[in-house]
Design an enzyme around this catalytic site. Structure first.
Site, short mmCIF file in Angstrom:
data_model
loop_
_atom_site.label_atom_id
_atom_site.label_comp_id
_atom_site.label_asym_id
_atom_site.label_seq_id
_atom_site.Cartn_x
_atom_site.Cartn_y
_atom_site.Cartn_z
N HIS A 290 40.40 37.45 46.91
CA HIS A 290 39.20 38.24 46.64
C HIS A 290 39.28 39.51 47.48
O HIS A 290 40.17 39.69 48.29
CB HIS A 290 37.95 37.46 47.05
CG HIS A 290 37.60 36.34 46.12
ND1 HIS A 290 36.55 36.40 45.25
CD2 HIS A 290 38.20 35.14 45.90
CE1 HIS A 290 36.49 35.28 44.54
NE2 HIS A 290 37.49 34.49 44.92
N GLU A 358 40.06 37.60 51.64
CA GLU A 358 39.17 38.72 51.30
C GLU A 358 39.92 39.97 51.76
O GLU A 358 39.82 40.35 52.93
CB GLU A 358 37.84 38.61 52.05
CG GLU A 358 36.94 37.51 51.58
CD GLU A 358 36.17 37.86 50.31
OE1 GLU A 358 36.32 39.00 49.81
OE2 GLU A 358 35.43 37.00 49.83
O1 0X9 Z 1 31.07 35.28 47.66
C1 0X9 Z 1 32.21 35.04 47.25
O2 0X9 Z 1 32.43 34.44 46.21
C2 0X9 Z 1 33.41 35.49 48.09
N1 0X9 Z 1 33.20 36.84 48.55
S1 0X9 Z 1 33.24 38.10 47.50
O3 0X9 Z 1 32.80 39.28 48.21
N2 0X9 Z 1 34.72 38.35 47.06
O4 0X9 Z 1 32.45 37.78 46.39
C3 0X9 Z 1 33.54 34.59 49.29
C4 0X9 Z 1 33.84 33.18 48.97
C5 0X9 Z 1 34.07 32.36 50.19
N3 0X9 Z 1 32.96 31.55 50.51
C6 0X9 Z 1 31.99 31.90 51.42
N4 0X9 Z 1 32.04 32.99 52.09
N5 0X9 Z 1 31.01 31.04 51.60
ZN ZN Z 2 35.29 37.99 45.13
#
Ligand code: 0X9
Ligand code: ZN
Length: 512
Positions: A290, A358
């Protein structure tokens, strides 16, 4: 951390259709929100806010006017930044024509062609597999790379990109990895050894519909393109749709939210495709890519303070990879808690050592940055592919944790079903089958033969007593069936006295 959405060079190369998207594409913009600590971050996530970045005392979100007003009403101080989706869109859509290409970034068509070309050029090492079709009917492709003789068991690793539409770099890195593995095979000793001794499955685009929408219509698009049964608001967040501990944490029940979790776990063809692949292959490790934030995340994501029996190993592997891509290693929930993400499913359900990268410092970096991000992250991925020869996830959560979460999941699913007016006879298929699967799993884990000591029933009883009446109602079918099983046990030749007693316990629970 500071947000810098630098001018993007590819703009001149991308032409987009503007009009039809705009009615449904809200005028999103980045904003910062002051937070006092974890509780505030969790509150934001639970409000279904689309969190882009979490910094010290400040969270960057993607928002829109109505949502900003709601957040302010909830007591948050929201400050819009200069970068709006409208301004991005203006740069991406200079003349209202569909994009022929996305500059140095791959389009879906280009990525598919490249995968097929690679397989054709290396027939002994690479094979394209169609994992399934997206909501709009596009093929979701995987490239399987391995030089191991057919039938030889080798550790398997999965690398996937493009769950979220606006995260274009996440397509580039998996493709660069494929190029590295195949291009250097037979020339570079390490690569040749890794290809011979591993199987690497590469899925550069899990969400083709969203990717195309972001490249041709609306650059800030995040979700897939599910029409949500004719709803004006389109799209499900694929990274809230995986089925492990699926519920409401860090996600939304509303189709208009950017973190809408869909009508049920694995309601989306794109998440089903990964589920099928993962359950079939049983990967030792995987990375789902991501952007952005320069982080390497590991489970758990669904809640704070959960036991992760492999934490030390995650930290060790994470540090190994971070040496190459400069990321910070963190448990996912420490960024913000969110259920239904890929890594929780991959680890929790299939025991893969699953990481969420990320990458980058913005959603769509300048084209000039593609080569650097690809090189650094390819090195990081190679470190994991190498390590996959000698590691294994240890365990799954203990039964008590699993049972508690299944119970919560059941209650949540029943709540969603009620909201949608769904009945056992008529309702979203994904939801009904998830209800069914969850009940069956609970029963399998609590049935008399699995519970000699009775501690599972004691756990279930504590859970049921702690639930409020609607949640308890969701448990009733399980309690009823379990009671029948114990009655049968009590009247069987073995005639266990304990069984009759347990049936009475269940009777009491049913009467609450
Ligand atoms: O929110 C998400 O799905 C991910 N970040 S994004 O900015 N690419 O959308 C993070 C997923 C990992 N899980 C957590 N941070 N809880
Ligand atoms: Zn994402």
């Amino acid at each position: 951390m500071k947000i810098t959405l630098l001018p993007v060079l590819l703009m001149s190369l991308v032409a987009l259709v503007a009009a039809p998207a705009l009615a449904e594409a809200p005028d999103d913009y980045l904003a910062t929100v002051a937070v006092a600590g974890r509780t505030d971050v969790e509150r934001l996530a639970n409000l279904g806010v689309d969190i882009a970045e979490v910094g010290d005392g400040v969270v960057t979100i993607v928002t829109r006017p109505a949502d900003q007003a709601q957040l302010e009403a909830a007591g948050f101080a929201v400050t819009p930044t200069r970068e709006s989706a409208a301004s991005l869109r203006a740069r991406f859509a200079p003349d209202g024509k569909a994009a022929a290409d996305a500059g140095l970034y791959h389009t879906y068509a280009e990525a598919c062609a490249e995968m097929r070309d690679l397989a054709q050029a290396h027939p002994k090492l690479a094979k394209v597999e169609i994992l399934g079709k997206s909501f709009e009917g596009r093929e979701i492709l995987a490239l399987r790379i391995s030089g191991a003789p057919a039938g030889k068991k080798v550790p398997k690793v999965l690398v996937a990109g493009m769950h979220h539409a606006r995260e274009w770099m996440t397509v580039e890195v998996p493709l660069a990895l494929a190029q590295e593995l195949l291009g250097k095979y037979g020339k570079d000793e390490r690569i040749t050894r890794l290809v011979n001794e591993r199987a690497v499955h590469i899925v550069p685009i899990v969400n083709p519909d969203g990717h195309i929408w972001s490249q041709t219509q609306y650059s800030y698009w995040r979700k897939n393109r599910n029409d949500n049964n004719g709803n004006k608001a389109k799209g499900v967040d694929p990274n809230r749709n995986y089925g492990y501990q699926w519920g409401t944490v860090g996600a939304s029940t509303s189709p208009s939210s950017d973190t809408y979790h869909g009508t049920g776990p694995f309601s989306e063809p794109c998440t089903q495709a990964i589920k099928r692949l993962a359950e079939r292959e049983k990967f030792v490790a995987d990375v789902t890519i991501h952007s952005y934030g320069q982080l390497i995340l590991y489970p758990w994501s669904y809640a704070y303070n959960q036991n992760n029996p492999d934490r030390d190993l995650f930290l060790k592997l994470g540090a190994e990879m971070a040496k190459h891509n400069g990321c910070t290693v963190k448990e996912s929930c420490d960024l913000y808690p969110a259920m239904g993400d890929t890594s929780d499913f991959m680890y929790g359900q299939t025991a893969s050592l699953s990481f969420t990268y990320e990458i980058c410092r913005q959603f769509i970096p300048a084209e000039s940055e593609i080569a650097r991000f690809c090189a650094d992250n390819t090195k990081a991925l190679l470190a994991l592919i190498e390590a996959a020869g000698a590691v294994h996830a240890r365990a799954h959560p203990d039964y008590a944790t699993a049972l508690r979460f299944r119970a919560h999941q059941l209650a949540h699913l029943a709540g969603v079903a009620e909201k949608l007016g769904a009945t056992e006879a008529a309702g979203p298929k994904a939801l009904l089958s998830a209800l069914d699967e969850t009940r069956s799993a609970m029963l399998a884990e609590t049935r008399p033969a699995a519970d000699a000591a009775g501690d599972r029933l004691a756990e279930l009883s504590a859970i049921a007593r702690g639930f409020d009446p609607p949640a308890r109602a969701a448990l009733r079918p399980v309690l009823q069936e379990l009671k029948n099983a114990y009655l049968q046990e009590a009247s069987s030749a073995r005639g266990a006295k304990g069984a009759a007693e347990r049936a009475r316990t269940l009777d009491e629970l049913l009467a609450l």
